[in-house]
Design an enzyme around this catalytic site. Structure first.
Site: not given
Ligand SMILES: [Mg+2]
Length: 145
Positions: A9, A105-106
């Site tokens: 993350d 973003d993960e």
């Protein structure tokens, strides 16, 4: 057979990327604001400093500014974030082709097949943390399970 899964993350993704491009605001509280010109735009994301000063995602910009007078508001640039997202995934793909993205973003990485080459999950997590920091300039948190 047990599998090794990493959850990667990017920390404060949008705000971190903006601070990378504008070193002059890096030590200020920074928020990404939808429609910064409008009084009723909202906070889309913020850096650690802004968070520490009580700026919350979803807050109305003028209220966030009231709470945090030095708040620097920047417009979002999603094209830029997508490029970083892609570059990060390129790093991850050195360790597995089993990548599942969750948002920009993960990512979930199944690194089971890479452990005999790169070391156990913890080791691969460390390597990824360091590579993203040195190659992209932003930090990621990696959980191993
Ligand atoms: Mg994140």
């Amino acid at each position: 057979m047990s599998r090794t899964i990493l959850h990667v993350d990017m920390n404060n993704c949008y705000a971190s990327i903006e601070c990378l491009y504008r070193p002059e605001i890096r030590n200020s509280p920074v928020a990404l604001g939808s429609d910064p010109e409008a009084r009723h735009g909202i906070v889309l994301a913020q850096n650690y400093i802004a968070k520490g000063m009580g700026v919350k995602t979803g807050a109305v910009l003028w209220q966030a500014k009231q709470k945090c007078p030095g708040l620097v508001i920047v417009p979002p640039d999603f094209k830029k974030y997508l490029i970083f997202s892609r570059m990060a995934r390129e790093i991850y793909s050195d360790y597995t082709n089993q990548i599942e993205a969750f948002g920009i973003d993960e990512n979930w990485l199944d690194v089971t097949g890479a452990e005999h080459i790169f070391g156990d999950g913890e080791k691969i997590a460390d390597t990824i943390r360091q590579r993203v920091k040195s190659e992209l300039g932003v930090t990621v948190s990696v959980g191993v399970s």
